[in-house]
Every structure is written in structure tokens, then in C-alpha cells.
Design a protein around this motif. Structure first.
Motif, PDB file in Angstrom:
ATOM      1  N   TYR A 199     -20.522   9.106 -16.040  1.00  0.00           N
ATOM      2  CA  TYR A 199     -19.895   8.036 -16.811  1.00  0.00           C
ATOM      3  C   TYR A 199     -20.654   6.734 -16.559  1.00  0.00           C
ATOM      4  N   ASP A 200     -21.323   6.266 -17.593  1.00  0.00           N
ATOM      5  CA  ASP A 200     -22.036   4.996 -17.493  1.00  0.00           C
ATOM      6  C   ASP A 200     -21.962   4.208 -18.795  1.00  0.00           C
ATOM      7  N   ASN A 201     -21.174   4.721 -19.746  1.00  0.00           N
ATOM      8  CA  ASN A 201     -21.162   4.069 -21.057  1.00  0.00           C
ATOM      9  C   ASN A 201     -19.762   4.096 -21.661  1.00  0.00           C
ATOM     10  N   LEU A 202     -18.743   3.769 -20.856  1.00  0.00           N
ATOM     11  CA  LEU A 202     -17.382   3.722 -21.372  1.00  0.00           C
ATOM     12  C   LEU A 202     -17.243   2.481 -22.256  1.00  0.00           C
ATOM     13  N   ARG A 203     -17.147   2.702 -23.542  1.00  0.00           N
ATOM     14  CA  ARG A 203     -17.169   1.581 -24.496  1.00  0.00           C
ATOM     15  C   ARG A 203     -15.810   0.894 -24.587  1.00  0.00           C
ATOM     16  N   THR A 204     -15.845  -0.437 -24.484  1.00  0.00           N
ATOM     17  CA  THR A 204     -14.616  -1.228 -24.623  1.00  0.00           C
ATOM     18  C   THR A 204     -14.788  -2.350 -25.650  1.00  0.00           C
ATOM     19  N   ASP A 205     -15.880  -2.347 -26.397  1.00  0.00           N
ATOM     20  CA  ASP A 205     -16.116  -3.395 -27.383  1.00  0.00           C
ATOM     21  C   ASP A 205     -15.122  -3.282 -28.533  1.00  0.00           C
ATOM     22  N   GLU A 207     -15.457  -2.480 -31.558  1.00  0.00           N
ATOM     23  CA  GLU A 207     -15.635  -1.298 -32.395  1.00  0.00           C
ATOM     24  C   GLU A 207     -15.582   0.007 -31.606  1.00  0.00           C
ATOM     25  N   ALA A 208     -15.162  -0.041 -30.355  1.00  0.00           N
ATOM     26  CA  ALA A 208     -15.115   1.162 -29.518  1.00  0.00           C
ATOM     27  C   ALA A 208     -14.216   2.221 -30.145  1.00  0.00           C
ATOM     28  N   PRO A 209     -14.642   3.480 -30.181  1.00  0.00           N
ATOM     29  CA  PRO A 209     -13.821   4.543 -30.764  1.00  0.00           C
ATOM     30  C   PRO A 209     -12.451   4.667 -30.104  1.00  0.00           C
ATOM     31  N   ALA A 210     -12.361   4.354 -28.800  1.00  0.00           N
ATOM     32  CA  ALA A 210     -11.089   4.476 -28.096  1.00  0.00           C
ATOM     33  C   ALA A 210     -10.036   3.503 -28.613  1.00  0.00           C
ATOM     34  N   ARG A 211     -10.460   2.468 -29.331  1.00  0.00           N
ATOM     35  CA  ARG A 211      -9.501   1.492 -29.866  1.00  0.00           C
ATOM     36  C   ARG A 211      -8.917   1.942 -31.216  1.00  0.00           C
ATOM     37  N   ARG A 212      -9.419   3.055 -31.743  1.00  0.00           N
ATOM     38  CA  ARG A 212      -8.954   3.530 -33.043  1.00  0.00           C
ATOM     39  C   ARG A 212      -8.070   4.764 -32.889  1.00  0.00           C
ATOM     40  N   ALA A 213      -7.296   5.069 -33.918  1.00  0.00           N
ATOM     41  CA  ALA A 213      -6.450   6.264 -33.924  1.00  0.00           C
ATOM     42  C   ALA A 213      -7.320   7.517 -33.916  1.00  0.00           C
ATOM     43  N   GLN A 214      -6.822   8.563 -33.232  1.00  0.00           N
ATOM     44  CA  GLN A 214      -7.585   9.802 -33.095  1.00  0.00           C
ATOM     45  C   GLN A 214      -6.705  10.995 -33.430  1.00  0.00           C
ATOM     46  N   ILE A 215      -7.342  12.086 -33.784  1.00  0.00           N
ATOM     47  CA  ILE A 215      -6.630  13.355 -33.911  1.00  0.00           C
ATOM     48  C   ILE A 215      -6.520  13.955 -32.518  1.00  0.00           C
ATOM     49  N   LEU A 216      -5.312  14.264 -32.090  1.00  0.00           N
ATOM     50  CA  LEU A 216      -5.093  14.742 -30.728  1.00  0.00           C
ATOM     51  C   LEU A 216      -5.355  16.241 -30.628  1.00  0.00           C
ATOM     52  N   THR A 217      -6.308  16.609 -29.776  1.00  0.00           N
ATOM     53  CA  THR A 217      -6.579  18.007 -29.451  1.00  0.00           C
ATOM     54  C   THR A 217      -6.712  18.094 -27.934  1.00  0.00           C
ATOM     55  N   TYR A 218      -6.580  19.304 -27.386  1.00  0.00           N
ATOM     56  CA  TYR A 218      -6.725  19.458 -25.942  1.00  0.00           C
ATOM     57  C   TYR A 218      -8.097  18.957 -25.506  1.00  0.00           C
ATOM     58  N   THR A 219      -8.097  18.028 -24.569  1.00  0.00           N
ATOM     59  CA  THR A 219      -9.323  17.383 -24.093  1.00  0.00           C
ATOM     60  C   THR A 219      -9.281  17.331 -22.565  1.00  0.00           C
ATOM     61  N   PRO A 220      -9.726  18.393 -21.895  1.00  0.00           N
ATOM     62  CA  PRO A 220      -9.619  18.453 -20.436  1.00  0.00           C
ATOM     63  C   PRO A 220     -10.585  17.545 -19.688  1.00  0.00           C
ATOM     64  N   ALA A 221     -11.527  16.918 -20.395  1.00  0.00           N
ATOM     65  CA  ALA A 221     -12.462  15.973 -19.768  1.00  0.00           C
ATOM     66  C   ALA A 221     -12.782  14.862 -20.760  1.00  0.00           C
ATOM     67  N   LEU A 222     -12.692  13.628 -20.316  1.00  0.00           N
ATOM     68  CA  LEU A 222     -12.973  12.479 -21.174  1.00  0.00           C
ATOM     69  C   LEU A 222     -14.446  12.446 -21.551  1.00  0.00           C
ATOM     70  N   ALA A 223     -14.734  12.097 -22.803  1.00  0.00           N
ATOM     71  CA  ALA A 223     -16.112  11.961 -23.259  1.00  0.00           C
ATOM     72  C   ALA A 223     -16.806  10.819 -22.522  1.00  0.00           C
ATOM     73  N   ASP A 225     -18.386   8.271 -23.514  1.00  0.00           N
ATOM     74  CA  ASP A 225     -18.135   6.928 -24.035  1.00  0.00           C
ATOM     75  C   ASP A 225     -16.650   6.613 -24.148  1.00  0.00           C
ATOM     76  N   GLY A 226     -15.783   7.546 -23.751  1.00  0.00           N
ATOM     77  CA  GLY A 226     -14.344   7.317 -23.808  1.00  0.00           C
ATOM     78  C   GLY A 226     -13.743   7.449 -25.185  1.00  0.00           C
ATOM     79  N   ALA A 227     -14.496   8.046 -26.129  1.00  0.00           N
ATOM     80  CA  ALA A 227     -14.046   8.085 -27.524  1.00  0.00           C
ATOM     81  C   ALA A 227     -12.736   8.838 -27.708  1.00  0.00           C
ATOM     82  N   ASP A 228     -12.496   9.871 -26.902  1.00  0.00           N
ATOM     83  CA  ASP A 228     -11.297  10.696 -27.058  1.00  0.00           C
ATOM     84  C   ASP A 228     -10.225  10.352 -26.028  1.00  0.00           C
ATOM     85  N   LEU A 229     -10.058   9.072 -25.743  1.00  0.00           N
ATOM     86  CA  LEU A 229      -9.159   8.624 -24.690  1.00  0.00           C
ATOM     87  C   LEU A 229      -7.716   9.078 -24.928  1.00  0.00           C
TER      88      LEU A 229
END
Length: 383
Positions: A199-205, A207-223, A225-229
């Protein structure tokens, strides 16, 4: 657990042997080699993904990543009595990376390509070795690659047999040897190396994907960039340690809780507010801390988890909770943290499972300093 890391000839790391603990902190001022240790770990992980040569190419090729100083630095050079200058080489130009644990070890030696080739900046893999136990020896070596040929020791008889004979100089035996009978340990090593997590690129800007709505699926490990938070948090609640996650949030933000709604938005409830705050409303530091909780407390545990400057954008008051979060996560997963935060280092100073190394430079070379004895026995495979 990985017990030691060895790096030779990579950038300012002329010759480094680093014993690793359940939680290892690497710190130092800017330019002392912290990022080089992080990159060296990434290069080792890239071996198992078949990306090693491409990764070195992105850094400018082998010539840009090799140790740029003389092969040896004498005491007179260090004290300034004589100028630092190159001498006649006694060994080949080499970039070597390796690691070992109590069960298995691996090392790779990269060198210059053959003269006259068009790919003058591509390294060649000269030697690879795998062994059982912590230190390479003649009796515990079970697989080796020299040039284009791979040899594997037979499990039943202990005799050596030749595997591949025409391995390309840019391909590793980790990815190209798949003998399930005599090469089982090689397959196990490959899968373990593929399970390293960075982990060296957890985006918080904004336009970060983590700030937007996501489709929830089983995610046993965070991406990375944190996109699937949002999905990662809900997975922790479904099959992970939701109590540890809630405690980590409460520790940093008393009276608060974090979750995600059916719309796939991350939200934080805070004491005194009549509605939850969505991820788009959270500060960079708050969002990053939530991401670190999701990364460190993920249900799927990697072989080793490496964080590069996790304190970025965090307010100093969050560093003590981060230290406690790291300590909790290190009980179930080995962690390496590269950081320049003195407060984070101080917060972990009294933890018995944490080992801290301070990097310093002398004559362009990185050295390790630790309050504990950091000697480790290491043997490189010879060419």
C-alpha cells in the motif's frame, strides 16, 4: 514469517541485511534509502508475477538502479584522506535480492546483458536459488538456476535432475518451473510471493474512487488505491473482525462509526450529527485512516504487508491510534512500515514485537542503525 531480507547493489543499498520482526519499522531522513528498501521488496514480489524486468525498465533500466559508487569504500575514503574513486573490479556487476524464513529462502542475482544485444538496458537473470531453512548451504539447496538451465533436487532420492535448459534471461524460474512432483516447494514459494501486499497509493483526492458509490461485492483485501473501500468494509463486517474495525475507528474518532449503505457509499456517523457524513465529505486524513483500518484488518491475510508512509495526510493526533492499529494487525500478519514520522516510531518503541531501523548515509551508502543487534547470517548464491 520472513525473518530476513537481503539487498546488494541496488541504488544506495550497497550491502544490506535486514532481520524482520512481526512488525518492522524503517525510518530515516529524506534521501537515506527508505524508498529503496520499499522498492526492493516490490521487485522481489514482481519476480513471482513475471514483472521484474518491466519494473526495472520503469526505473530507467538496470544501469539506473545499480549502486553508483565504487565496489569497495576504504576507511581512508570515508575519512576523506583519499578521494572516493573506482578501482579495478574483483567481482561482476550485480544487483542481488533475497529473503528467507525458518522454512524457505530465495535469492536472485541480476547482471548486465550480453554485449551487442538491442536491449542494452534490460538486466539478465544470472542466478537464482531456493533453499530450506534460513541460510543457503550446499545441503539445503533444492532448486537453482544458472543462465538458461534449471536444476531441481529430487524429493525421493536427493539427486539432482535437470529441468528447463532454455529459460530466457528475462524469465524467472519462480514463474516458469512447474514440476508438481519435485518442484512442489518452488510452487509454494511462488504462491507465497504472489501473496505479498503493498500500500503506497491510497487515494484521498477529490476524484478518488473511494469517495464515489460502489457496487458491493465480497472484497477480502482492499485494493492498492482504496477504490473498493465500501465493499472492503462490508466484507470485514460479514466475514472478518468487525469488532477490531469498530475499535480502531472509535480509538481515532471517539463516538464515531463507519459503514456503508445500500447505495454503496462509505459513511461516517459522528456524535452530535443528525445524519452520517459520506466519503465525499470526509477530510483526506479521515478517509486515509479509514482506508488503513480496512487494509490492515482485511479478512484475507497476506504473507507480508508493506506500507509506504502510511502517516501521509494524517493529523499528529491520529498517529498514536495508527500505532495501536499496526500492533493489533501485526498479531495476525507480518508488517513492514516505511515511515519518516518520529511520533509513529516513538509510539511503537515499547512494543516487544516491533523492531525499528534508522537509516543513515555515509559516502552515498545506506547503513542500518538499531537499538537491537541487527546481525543476520546470509550467504548469496555464487555465479
Amino acid at each position: 514469517m520472513i525473518s530476513q531480507l537481503a539487498i546488494s547493489g541496488y541504488r544506495s543499498l550497497r550491502d544490506i541485511k535486514l532481520p524482520l520482526a512481526p512488525l518492522t519499522m524503517v525510518t530515516g531522513t529524506n534521501g537515506t534509502g527508505k524508498s529503496s528498501i520499499y522498492r526492493a521488496l516490490r521487485l522481489l514480489a514482481d519476480v513471482a508475477q513475471g514483472r521484474l524486468v518491466n519494473s526495472l525498465a520503469r526505473e530507467g533500466g538496470l544501469h539506473s538502479t545499480l549502486w553508483a559508487g565504487p565496489e569497495r569504500i576504504s576507511n581512508d575514503m570515508r575519512t576523506g584522506k583519499v578521494p572516493i574513486q573506482g578501482t579495478v573490479r574483483s567481482g561482476p556487476v550485480s544487483l542481488r535480492l533475497g529473503f528467507s524464513g525458518d522454512d524457505l529462502g530465495y535469492a536472485i542475482d541480476l547482471g548486465l546483458p550480453s554485449p551487442g544485444l538491442a536491449f542494452a538496458f534490460d538486466p539478465e537473470i544470472k542466478v537464482e536459488a531456493m533453499w530450506t531453512g534460513g541460510v543457503l548451504g550446499r545441503s539445503n539447496l533444492f532448486a537453482e538456476r544458472r543462465g538458461p538451465m534449471i536444476r531441481v533436487r529430487r524429493v525421493a532420492t536427493g539427486e539432482w535432475r535437470t529441468g528447463m535448459k532454455n529459460l530466457h534471461p528475462f524469465d524467472s524460474m519462480v514463474t516458469h518451473s512447474s514440476d508438481r512432483e519435485d518442484g512442489l516447494e518452488m510452487l509454494l514459494m511462488r504462491e507465497r510471493m504472489r501473496n505479498w501486499r503493498f500500500y503506497d497509493n491510497l487515494r484521498t483526492d477529490v476524484e478518488a474512487p473511494a469517495r464515489r458509490a460502489q457496487i458491493l461485492t465480497y472484497t477480502p483485501a482492499l485494493a492498492n488505491d482504496g477504490a473498493d473501500l465500501a465493499a472492503a468494509i462490508e466484507t470485514i463486517r460479514a466475514i472478518g473482525d468487525s469488532g477490531a474495525f469498530d475499535d480502531a475507528i472509535e480509538d481515532a474518532f471517539p463516538g464515531s462509526s463507519v459503514g456503508s449503505g445500500e447505495d454503496g457509499n462509505v459513511s461516517m456517523r459522528q456524535r452530535g450529527l443528525l445524519r452520517p457524513l459520506r466519503a465525499s465529505e470526509l477530510s483526506d486524513g479521515t478517509l486515509r485512516y479509514v482506508m488503513l483500518c480496512a487494509a490492515l484488518l482485511a479478512p484475507s491475510k497476506p504473507e507480508i504487508l508493506i506500507l509506504n508512509e502510511p502517516e501521509s495526510s494524517l493529523h499528529p493526533t491520529l498517529l498514536d491510534p495508527l500505532a495501536r492499529l499496526l500492533t493489533t494487525a501485526a498479531r495476525t500478519c507480518q508488517i513492514v512500515v516505511v515511515s519518516h514520522s518520529e511520533r509513529l516510531v516513538t509510539s511503537l518503541a515499547n512494543d516487544s514485537d516491533t523492531r525499528t531501523y534508522r537509516l543513515e548515509k555515509d559516502c552515498g551508502e545506506t547503513f542500518l542503525h538499531s537499538d537491537e543487534d541487527h546481525y543476520c547470517r546470509w550467504v548469496w548464491p555464487s555465479r
